[in-house]
Design a protein around this motif. Sequence first.
Motif, short mmCIF file in Angstrom:
data_model
loop_
_atom_site.label_atom_id
_atom_site.label_comp_id
_atom_site.label_asym_id
_atom_site.label_seq_id
_atom_site.Cartn_x
_atom_site.Cartn_y
_atom_site.Cartn_z
N TRP A 15 -3.53 4.76 9.40
CA TRP A 15 -4.61 3.68 10.00
C TRP A 15 -3.74 2.72 10.78
CZ3 TRP A 15 -6.81 2.84 4.31
CH2 TRP A 15 -7.57 3.75 3.90
N THR B 294 -6.84 5.12 0.18
CA THR B 294 -5.73 4.84 0.82
C THR B 294 -4.66 6.24 0.66
OG1 THR B 294 -3.95 3.76 -0.45
CG2 THR B 294 -5.49 2.42 0.87
N TYR C 100 -11.19 7.56 7.37
CA TYR C 100 -11.18 6.25 6.41
C TYR C 100 -12.21 6.39 5.45
CZ TYR C 100 -8.89 3.90 10.46
OH TYR C 100 -7.90 3.74 11.29
N ALA D 243 -3.80 7.00 4.52
CA ALA D 243 -3.51 5.60 5.22
C ALA D 243 -2.40 5.49 6.02
CB ALA D 243 -3.31 4.52 4.26
N CYS E 14 0.80 -1.04 -0.19
CA CYS E 14 0.01 0.01 -0.07
C CYS E 14 0.72 1.26 -0.06
CB CYS E 14 -0.93 -0.05 1.34
SG CYS E 14 -1.79 1.43 1.38
#
Length: 372
Positions: free
Chosen positions: A226, A153, A136, A223, A44
């Motif tokens: 996260w 993301t 998110y 992201a 990612c």
Amino acid sequence: MNTYLIPCLLGLEKLVGDEVRRLGLQDVRLENGRVLCRGTDGDCARLNINLRCGARVMLVLGQFNAATFEELFQGTRAIPWEDYLPRDAAFPVKGYSISSQLFAVSSCQAIIKKAVVERMKAHYHLEQFPETGVKYPIRFSLQKDHVFICLDTSGEGLYKRGYRAVGVEAPLRETLAAALVILSRYRGRDPFCDPFCGSGTIPIEAALIAKNRAPGLHRSFDAMDWAFLPVDAWQNARDEAVSREFHGDYDIWGGDIDPRAVAIARDNARKAGVADTVRFEVADVKDFRRHSEYGQLVTNPPYGERLLEKEEAEALYRTLGKVWRGLPPKWRTLVLSSHTEFERTFGRPADKKRKLYNGMIKCDVFMYGDRV
Ligand SMILES: C[S@@+](CC[C@H](N)C(=O)[O-])C[C@H]1O[C@@H](n2cnc3c(N)ncnc32)[C@H](O)[C@@H]1O
């Protein structure tokens, strides 16, 4: 393994697919306007930091067919949202629908939100969610009744590298500028020129490519905050990218008749960290000459939307054609234009053409290979 969905401008799918494969992602699949692939959690960060032509990176949490709101609700509620979203998560929902029975986007948005809330209620034993925490962003796409439910993301689109000044007229998206440089097969060896450089996007992307500098090295992504992704993924991806940079001498030049544009281009190059690699000058295209054996001319001249401007644009294309005929025969030239009469006014049909969309504007890349 995760599935990633990478939307891109129409026409760039193959270039994005090549980038994704080079990063080692698996099961790469090209679809209209997007690329799907599979990779680890760490990928990612690698995708976000390294992709030059992709628009953003979505983590796919679920995909299923839905022809009714009930199917959309059940499919969304089946996703283990509690594994991804903490109890204070902010989770705005956005998306689109193409050629599907569920075509009312705002209703789909409301159903998906309701399904996520229902799932979270059962897990967190809360009636209401404050949504005061980390963001998110939930993104859905519905195409021919097939739904992808994703988390975005990237946050801001990947074309926002963070170097470009605001308020510039008709700038090219950084992702599209990078695509043009890649299509020209520029590798950092030969001289590279853009005689209509505007805010400098094409030469700056050429400099980033010459140095093999990851375009997202100095920006942030949603992201990064996260908790379910490994904390060291971002630093590892940055370290890996930096270790792959090249250090050499490059001959990259941008010219524009407008001194204000040139000042902005210089400032953008400084912000992008390539001020030592690109030269910008106030110059009229009619005076453009080069004598080196090899080189790349990659440019995006004015399109001319209105009648008078159209005539002015055509005069510029005639001048560009003259300039091109004066270049040594091994030069390669790429011109991005939406003007239907480009080849006629330039004075020669392109050796190759490629359709691309600059946002909603349909354009062609006119490619002139070497003449030997
Ligand atoms: C479509 S814009 C280029 C945008 C650029 N790719 C960017 O990302 O900002 C075309 C540029 O051509 C410049 N221009 C117009 N006539 C010119 C000429 N005769 N010589 C050089 N540049 C010219 C304009 O000032 C304008 O900045």
